[in-house]
Design a protein around this motif. Sequence first.
Motif, PDB file in Angstrom:
ATOM      1  N   GLY A 172      -6.324   4.604  -0.262  1.00  0.00           N
ATOM      2  CA  GLY A 172      -5.596   3.374  -0.113  1.00  0.00           C
ATOM      3  C   GLY A 172      -5.303   3.062   1.553  1.00  0.00           C
ATOM      4  N   LEU A 173      -4.781   4.317   1.903  1.00  0.00           N
ATOM      5  CA  LEU A 173      -4.270   4.439   3.411  1.00  0.00           C
ATOM      6  C   LEU A 173      -5.536   4.209   4.271  1.00  0.00           C
ATOM      7  N   TYR A 174      -6.694   4.703   4.000  1.00  0.00           N
ATOM      8  CA  TYR A 174      -8.035   4.641   4.696  1.00  0.00           C
ATOM      9  C   TYR A 174      -8.354   3.277   4.692  1.00  0.00           C
ATOM     10  N   GLY A 175      -8.256   2.387   3.718  1.00  0.00           N
ATOM     11  CA  GLY A 175      -8.574   1.170   3.797  1.00  0.00           C
ATOM     12  C   GLY A 175      -7.539   0.265   4.593  1.00  0.00           C
ATOM     13  N   MET A 176      -6.359   0.663   4.671  1.00  0.00           N
ATOM     14  CA  MET A 176      -5.391   0.030   5.563  1.00  0.00           C
ATOM     15  C   MET A 176      -5.886   0.449   6.860  1.00  0.00           C
ATOM     16  N   GLN A 177      -6.096   1.737   7.148  1.00  0.00           N
ATOM     17  CA  GLN A 177      -6.640   2.269   8.386  1.00  0.00           C
ATOM     18  C   GLN A 177      -7.651   1.444   9.051  1.00  0.00           C
ATOM     19  N   ASP A 178      -8.672   1.149   8.231  1.00  0.00           N
ATOM     20  CA  ASP A 178      -9.996   0.466   8.645  1.00  0.00           C
ATOM     21  C   ASP A 178      -9.467  -0.999   9.098  1.00  0.00           C
ATOM     22  N   ALA A 179      -8.457  -1.669   8.543  1.00  0.00           N
ATOM     23  CA  ALA A 179      -8.131  -2.991   8.569  1.00  0.00           C
ATOM     24  C   ALA A 179      -7.337  -2.866  10.080  1.00  0.00           C
ATOM     25  N   LEU A 180      -6.754  -1.916  10.412  1.00  0.00           N
ATOM     26  CA  LEU A 180      -5.847  -1.719  11.520  1.00  0.00           C
ATOM     27  C   LEU A 180      -6.766  -1.358  12.550  1.00  0.00           C
ATOM     28  N   THR A 181      -7.805  -0.752  12.491  1.00  0.00           N
ATOM     29  CA  THR A 181      -8.610  -0.467  13.450  1.00  0.00           C
ATOM     30  C   THR A 181      -9.521  -1.854  13.724  1.00  0.00           C
ATOM     31  N   GLN A 182      -9.723  -2.746  13.022  1.00  0.00           N
ATOM     32  CA  GLN A 182     -10.278  -3.881  13.514  1.00  0.00           C
ATOM     33  C   GLN A 182      -9.361  -4.856  14.213  1.00  0.00           C
ATOM     34  N   ARG A 183      -8.264  -4.691  13.715  1.00  0.00           N
ATOM     35  CA  ARG A 183      -6.961  -5.318  14.566  1.00  0.00           C
ATOM     36  C   ARG A 183      -6.979  -4.689  15.913  1.00  0.00           C
TER      37      ARG A 183
ATOM     38  N   LEU B 143      -2.411   5.285  14.262  1.00  0.00           N
ATOM     39  CA  LEU B 143      -2.278   6.646  14.341  1.00  0.00           C
ATOM     40  C   LEU B 143      -1.378   7.143  13.250  1.00  0.00           C
ATOM     41  N   THR B 144      -0.246   6.556  13.135  1.00  0.00           N
ATOM     42  CA  THR B 144       0.618   6.780  11.730  1.00  0.00           C
ATOM     43  C   THR B 144       0.065   6.828  10.368  1.00  0.00           C
ATOM     44  N   VAL B 145      -0.951   5.729  10.176  1.00  0.00           N
ATOM     45  CA  VAL B 145      -1.526   5.859   9.087  1.00  0.00           C
ATOM     46  C   VAL B 145      -2.460   6.784   8.823  1.00  0.00           C
ATOM     47  N   ALA B 146      -3.467   7.201   9.949  1.00  0.00           N
ATOM     48  CA  ALA B 146      -4.194   8.025   9.890  1.00  0.00           C
ATOM     49  C   ALA B 146      -3.873   9.523   9.611  1.00  0.00           C
ATOM     50  N   ILE B 147      -2.647   9.655  10.108  1.00  0.00           N
ATOM     51  CA  ILE B 147      -1.896  11.180  10.120  1.00  0.00           C
ATOM     52  C   ILE B 147      -1.663  11.168   8.535  1.00  0.00           C
ATOM     53  N   ILE B 148      -0.862  10.277   8.075  1.00  0.00           N
ATOM     54  CA  ILE B 148      -0.660  10.427   6.625  1.00  0.00           C
ATOM     55  C   ILE B 148      -1.777  10.425   5.681  1.00  0.00           C
ATOM     56  N   ALA B 149      -2.661   9.860   5.996  1.00  0.00           N
ATOM     57  CA  ALA B 149      -3.956   9.812   5.059  1.00  0.00           C
ATOM     58  C   ALA B 149      -4.466  10.893   5.137  1.00  0.00           C
ATOM     59  N   MET B 150      -4.647  11.548   6.368  1.00  0.00           N
ATOM     60  CA  MET B 150      -5.302  13.039   6.654  1.00  0.00           C
ATOM     61  C   MET B 150      -4.362  14.022   5.703  1.00  0.00           C
ATOM     62  N   LEU B 151      -3.218  13.882   5.906  1.00  0.00           N
ATOM     63  CA  LEU B 151      -2.436  14.839   5.062  1.00  0.00           C
ATOM     64  C   LEU B 151      -2.705  14.624   3.588  1.00  0.00           C
ATOM     65  N   LEU B 152      -2.762  13.675   2.892  1.00  0.00           N
ATOM     66  CA  LEU B 152      -2.946  13.542   1.402  1.00  0.00           C
ATOM     67  C   LEU B 152      -4.221  13.874   1.193  1.00  0.00           C
TER      68      LEU B 152
ATOM     69  N   VAL C  71       0.914  -1.160  -0.099  1.00  0.00           N
ATOM     70  CA  VAL C  71       0.054   0.012   0.051  1.00  0.00           C
ATOM     71  C   VAL C  71       0.786   1.233   0.130  1.00  0.00           C
ATOM     72  N   ALA C  72       2.023   1.219   0.692  1.00  0.00           N
ATOM     73  CA  ALA C  72       2.949   2.373   0.825  1.00  0.00           C
ATOM     74  C   ALA C  72       3.386   2.694  -0.417  1.00  0.00           C
TER      75      ALA C  72
END
Length: 333
Positions: A171-182, A204-213, A142-143
């Motif tokens: 794409g990062l939001y999708g990974m964020q959702d998977a990490l949220t479930q975990r 948290l890291t993925v969420a910040i990068i996704a928000m910046l994008l 994804v990265a």
Amino acid sequence: MVVTIGLSLGAALFLAVGFVVQQRIAAQEPPNERLSLVLLIKLAQRPVWLGGVATMAVGQVLGAIALKTGNLALVEPVIATYLLFALPLAAIWSRQRLGVREWVGCLLLLAGLASFVAAGNPQGGQGAYVPWTHWVMAGAVVAVLAGALVTISRRQAPYRQATLLACAAGGLYGMQDALTQRTMSALDHGVLAMMTSWPAYALLTVAIIAMLLSQSAFEEAPLSASLPASTAIEPIVGVAFGVGLYHEYLDSSAVALTFEIVGLAVAVVGVYLVAASPIVSSHLSHFRHREHHHRHQGHQGHQGHQGHQGHQGHQGHATDEDALGQPPRPGSR
């Protein structure tokens, strides 16, 4: 399933309001702050933007609860209905009307995702026991893809740049959702266990990068140029994580697979119809005017600074001459 869908729809509504508010404020920031943490820092000083973030956070909490009661392959496409809420809200706020093309694009996107879900018939899955090496490999894919989209976007026209940045954010939001479930799975063992586990910090890291994008995409062009793209990519990546990591079941028979592929193709057509619509093109003139205005102000400020320095230097020179007892040159005062 009814509770899961209800929670997902509630999440979609709050996410829609949050996205609309954030885009409205992000569009007012100077374009040279795009893809910079300075953008997030300055936006964090805007109360209205923070209200949009808080609203989106409520949606994300509802989505997390939905993921706790259901699986990624079901929740992701339902949450994607936020597009149906967000675009009309954005149109009302900007005193515009969505045309037939935009509505058809929205409906095609959602119909394509619905077809994918109905054909795939998602079931089962286990979110708690996935080796960290699998997460690293999936996250790296994804990265790399997100980085490639960001790189390509730098050489594109504004609305294409916004769409590509939104795809990366999706794409990062999708990974964020998977990490949220975990992360929610870790919560079963207590708050301390969740806070001392790696998924919470990866989330948290993925969420910040996704928000910046996403904020950079919002700053670049109207919401209709970016949100449909992230709406389409987020559930696809989320479902991929669900099937690949959590072993969620999707029907892979020939008939089902055909409908799943057709559904995704229809969703892509829907994204194109909205992102390339005349509404987006007409709004881009405002964004170009804003960019020209900021550049013009920067140029004037630079000239003014130089002129001010020159004037101060000239005055200082005259003062030195006075101090030496020499008469000032005509016009020096």
